[in-house]
Design an enzyme around this catalytic site. Structure first.
Site, PDB file in Angstrom:
ATOM      1  N   GLU A  51      65.239 -66.673  77.287  1.00 18.76           N
ATOM      2  CA  GLU A  51      63.966 -66.077  76.851  1.00 18.76           C
ATOM      3  C   GLU A  51      63.827 -65.967  75.329  1.00 18.76           C
ATOM      4  O   GLU A  51      63.356 -64.963  74.825  1.00 18.76           O
ATOM      5  CB  GLU A  51      63.808 -64.686  77.495  1.00 18.76           C
ATOM      6  CG  GLU A  51      63.741 -64.752  79.001  1.00 18.76           C
ATOM      7  CD  GLU A  51      63.705 -63.380  79.664  1.00 18.76           C
ATOM      8  OE1 GLU A  51      62.832 -63.183  80.527  1.00 18.76           O
ATOM      9  OE2 GLU A  51      64.543 -62.525  79.338  1.00 18.76           O
TER      10      GLU A  51
HETATM   11  C1  ACM Z   1      67.467 -63.264  82.418  1.00 20.94           C
HETATM   12  O1  ACM Z   1      67.231 -62.664  83.495  1.00 20.94           O
HETATM   13  N1  ACM Z   1      66.653 -63.121  81.390  1.00 20.94           N
HETATM   14  C2  ACM Z   1      68.636 -64.108  82.280  1.00 20.94           C
END
Ligand code: ACM
Length: 518
Positions: free
Chosen positions: A333
């Protein structure tokens, strides 16, 4: 090997316990073991643990002495017995014999044979880890009251006659605990290790840094914990592990054959580090301590050498605290890192980890970089990323968020957790096969499985337990047991019998209506 008449009576009762005595007819019911062993057969006799019992060790290496003590301490609180653990003696009746046989390679490094008759309990393995797993199986064959923290009265410590031959399917069987969103202290992490090890998991991945907090002392960069460790989601006081405390966690884990994988999440999820050392960011954004639960707004500067000098310091110190082979570099992310910068970043961080003798694990986004031969990719959300990782020759850890994320709510009434990946009831968490879940990702590509617990909404040990139990035992079974032998209808009968174990352990579990708890 005479057995007393009292014992014979107990054996008759036990034969009814191991099967269901229905109007004189016996209906087979499974041994209440999780994970399900590879091969098991039962007999009509039983073994009774008495005050005269001893724990006898085939050799008195440090590892075997440690296992003897571990077993003695495991049995002591509920039984009130302090069984002595030492070398083999001629006084063999009623003993628990732990023996390693290095030449029997058929069991692998974690397999064991558990042979229980009316005369003795014998756990045999090629390596100490196998003995540890045999002990966990023995533990589950004892009455649930064995898990009590104080002496349980009116309990006969009887186990059925069994012959079990068992070894795991996957070498990597883990859980992740996010100690960054909410901080959990040493005692809580140790309890978590004990709970996962009881189900034969061998990995604890600690998510040690995120936007909301930095949780591990780095002596060369003290502000990370002074500043970055000072809060958490919701604005509480946060916290961090000193290096001594962290070493204590690692030792506790090693004694239970659990490897700790430290994760420093980067280049995104780095607000706490950037507030501590603002030059880690090269955008015009001002960072302040963050106590919310949004993601994707922070990034290290991928262009500056000073960023990599910082990472060098962090990885060097972390590597000295890490006997296991892996350091997890996050990589998920990173929404405000330019794609080309992200790839450069992952390409530059991998050799740093290698320089300190460790192998990289990263979330599935890192598949877009040039993967080193030893880099492992952790599937959580993106199938094409994971397929790309496999095409590049990487091994994969399966943590599908729709199945294995323990912070997902059970249903719309669950008071804790999130639901962005969906609701995950206890059968949903059990009903999947890592080797067929994702097209293009097959058994040979998979190192193992991991069930993460993110803690945006999780504040206490009770909260942890409520989200983890009863789903984690099922995921542990996916990692350990032969896929062909797995079936929800049969599994839920075994799981039902673990309700009383959870209670005796003081585990605050979710009593799913899909299980007929005993
Ligand atoms: C994640 O759940 N951002 C790895």
């Amino acid at each position: 090997m005479g057995i007393s008449s009292v014992n014979r009576f107990c054996c008759a009762l036990l034969a009814c316990a191991a099967t269901s005595c229905l109007g004189g007819k016996e209906e087979a019911s499974p041994l209440p073991l999780i994970p399900k062993p590879l091969e098991a057969s039962t007999g009509k006799a039983s073994f009774r643990l008495t005050p005269k019992a001893t724990i006898q060790l085939s050799d008195t290496s440090a590892a075997m002495k440690q296992l003897g003590q571990y077993l003695s301490q495991l049995l002591a609180p509920a039984t009130g017995l302090t069984l002595p653990a030492g070398p083999i003696t001629t006084d063999s009746a009623g003993r628990i014999l732990l023996s390693v046989n290095e030449t029997d390679t058929s069991l692998g490094g974690e397999g064991y044979i558990l042979d229980i008759n009316d005369y003795q309990v014998h756990i045999l393995a090629q390596k100490p880890a196998g003995i540890f797993y045999g002990i966990q199986t023995l533990r589950q064959l004892l009455p649930a009251a064995i898990e009590a923290s104080s002496v349980a009265t009116h309990t006969d410590w009887i186990v059925p006659e069994v012959q079990i031959r068992d070894k795991p399917e996957y070498a990597f069987r883990g859980s992740m605990l996010d100690v960054a969103r909410h901080f959990f202290g040493v005692a809580e992490v140790k309890r978590y290790i004990d709970l996962i090890a009881a189900y034969k998991m061998n990995i604890l991945h600690l998510h040690l840094s995120d936007d909301q907090g930095w949780r591990i002392e780095i002596k060369s960069r003290p502000k990370l914990t002074e500043v970055g460790g000072s809060t958490q989601v919701g604005g509480g006081k946060g916290g961090f592990y000193t290096q001594d405390e962290y070493a204590e966690i690692v030792r506790h884990a090693a004694d239970r054959f659990v490897t700790i994988i430290p994760e420093i999440d980067m280049p995104g999820h780095t607000n706490a580090a950037i507030v501590s050392y603002p030059w880690l960011n090269c955008r015009d954004t001002v960072h302040t301590l963050y106590t919310g639960i949004e993601v994707g707004f922070s990034t290290f500067c991928a262009k500056n050498d000073s960023t990599y000098a910082f990472i060098q310091d962090v990885v060097r110190e972390l590597a000295t605290l890490t006997p296991g082979p892996w350091i997890h570099i996050g990589g998920d992310e990173s929404h405000v890192t330019l794609p080309a910068d992200y790839i450069d970043f992952v390409n530059r961080v991998q050799p740093i980890v290698k320089q300190y003798g460790k192998k990289v694990i990263g979330w599935d986004e890192i598949a877009n970089a040039d993967l080193h031969p030893n880099t492992t990719v952790q599937f959580w959300a993106d199938v094409p990323n994971t397929q790309l990782a496999v095409k590049k020759g990487a091994q994969v850890i399966m943590s599908p968020s729709k199945k294995a994320y323990l912070d997902m709510q059970y249903d719309s009434t669950t008071r804790l957790g999130l639901n962005w990946a969906g609701y995950i009831e206890v059968d949903d968490a059990y009903n999947w096969d890592p080797a067929t879940l994702t097209e293009g990702v097959t058994r040979k590509d998979i190192l193992g499985i991991e069930a993460p617990l993110w803690t945006e909404t999780i504040q206490t040990m009770d909260d942890i337990e409520y989200m983890v139990f009863p789903r984690l035992p099922g995921i542990a079974e996916i990692g350990w047991a032969d896929t062909k032998g797995r079936d929800w209808a049969e599994y839920k009968l075994r799981l039902a019998k673990h309700g009383s174990r959870f209670k005796a352990m003081g585990v605050d579990y979710y009593p799913s209506a899909r299980v007929d708890w005993k």
